[in-house]
Design a protein around this motif. Sequence first.
Motif, PDB file in Angstrom:
ATOM      1  N   VAL A   1       0.853  -1.190   0.000  1.00 11.06           N
ATOM      2  CA  VAL A   1       0.000   0.000   0.000  1.00 11.06           C
ATOM      3  C   VAL A   1       0.889   1.241   0.000  1.00 11.06           C
TER       4      VAL A   1
ATOM      5  N   ALA B   1      -1.645   5.561  -3.259  1.00  9.21           N
ATOM      6  CA  ALA B   1      -1.733   4.727  -4.464  1.00  9.21           C
ATOM      7  C   ALA B   1      -2.610   3.518  -4.190  1.00  9.21           C
ATOM      8  N   THR B   2      -3.002   2.832  -5.257  1.00  4.21           N
ATOM      9  CA  THR B   2      -3.820   1.638  -5.137  1.00  4.21           C
ATOM     10  C   THR B   2      -2.979   0.474  -4.627  1.00  4.21           C
ATOM     11  N   PRO B   3      -3.490  -0.335  -3.698  1.00  2.31           N
ATOM     12  CA  PRO B   3      -2.725  -1.484  -3.205  1.00  2.31           C
ATOM     13  C   PRO B   3      -2.378  -2.457  -4.329  1.00  2.31           C
TER      14      PRO B   3
ATOM     15  N   SER C   1       2.746  -3.241 -10.494  1.00  2.00           N
ATOM     16  CA  SER C   1       1.416  -2.680 -10.281  1.00  2.00           C
ATOM     17  C   SER C   1       0.620  -2.589 -11.576  1.00  2.00           C
TER      18      SER C   1
ATOM     19  N   SER D   1      -1.276  -3.859 -14.811  1.00  2.00           N
ATOM     20  CA  SER D   1      -1.995  -5.076 -15.174  1.00  2.00           C
ATOM     21  C   SER D   1      -1.264  -5.790 -16.301  1.00  2.00           C
TER      22      SER D   1
ATOM     23  N   ARG E   1      -4.277 -10.238 -12.608  1.00  2.00           N
ATOM     24  CA  ARG E   1      -4.580  -8.887 -13.103  1.00  2.00           C
ATOM     25  C   ARG E   1      -4.497  -8.839 -14.628  1.00  2.00           C
TER      26      ARG E   1
END
Length: 320
Positions: free
Chosen positions: A125, A129-131, A223, A225, A249
Motif C-alpha cells: 500500500v 496509491a492503489t494497493p 502494479s 496489469s 490482473r
Amino acid sequence: MRRAWVCTPLLLATGGCNATQSTLDVFGAEAREIRHIAMILTVGAIVILAIVVALYVRAVRAPEGRLSHEAGMRMVLWVGAIGPAVILAALLVYALPAMRPRPTSPVDMVIRVEGEQFWWRVAYVPPGATPMLSANEVRVPVGRTVAFELTAQDVLHSFWIPGLAGKMDMIPGRTNRLVVRAEKAGRYRGVCAEFCGLSHALMAFDVIAMPADAFDAWLARDSVSIARSAGRGAALFDAQGCGGCHAIRGTSHVATIGPDLSHFGERLTVGAGILPPSVEATATFIRAPQAAKPGVRMPAYPQLSDADARMIATYLKGLR
C-alpha cells in the motif's frame, strides 16, 4: 563414544549458523537491536551465575566456625539477593527504551500481510496509491521504514522474519503493527512461528530486501496489469475453474479465495516456500497439493494429465 558426546552439541550449535534464516545474521535495525540486547542480557546472566557459584564455593570451602550465622546471612542478602536484583534492574532500565516501536510517517510504505492455512496474502500500500496484491513473498526497500499490518483469516499465526525483526502474532479480527527498517539487501526467509495446523512447518515465505530505487521500479512495474496470455495453458486454467479462487490482473479472474497469481513467474518458490520455482514443481502441486502440503485447502486435480498440468504451470510461470 566420548567424541560423540563432544561433537553432538557442536553440530547442533552450528545448525543455527544460517544466513538465510538466522537471528544472528541480521539485516534489519530491529533485529540488530534485539541481538545486541540479547548479548548484554547474556553477559548479565553470566555475572549473576558467577556470583552464585562464588558464594557456593566459599560456603563449601570455608572452615567450620569461621563464618558466623549473622555474617552468613549478610552475605546471602547482599551477594545472593541485592546484588542480582541490582544487576537485573539495570538490565531492565537498559532494555526498556528498545521496546518503543519505530516512529512512522504518512509517507512510509505499508505492507498488509494476512496469514491463512497455509500461505500468506500480501498487499503493498504505497502512500496515495492503489494497493498491489501478491502472495507468499515480501519485498522491502533498504533504508526505508516499512509498517507491516498483520492479521489472520482463520486461526492464529505468527509473522517472523528472524533477520529483520521480532515475532508478531497474527490474530483473526485484529490488526497488529510491526514497524521495521531493512539495512542490507539480499534474499532471506520468513516463517510462521505459531502452530496453525498440519502444515505449520511448511508455511514459509521469501523476503527480498532491495535497494530503494530497485524496489520503486519493481513496484511500479508489478502494479501494471499484465496482458492476458493466449494458448492451451490459459484455456486449461479457465476450463478447470482455477479462476474461481485465484486472481490474475489484466484478465477476467478476480477471485480472492486463494493466492493472487499475477506475476507468479517472478516468485522464487512454489507453495509458500516449500518447492523450487520450476514448471515440474508447479505442475505437481497443481495435481496433488495435499501431497506437498497436508491440510491445504486447495483442491486436488487428479483428473489432469501430466501434460495438461505442465501446460497450466508453463502458463503461470509466464506471468511476469
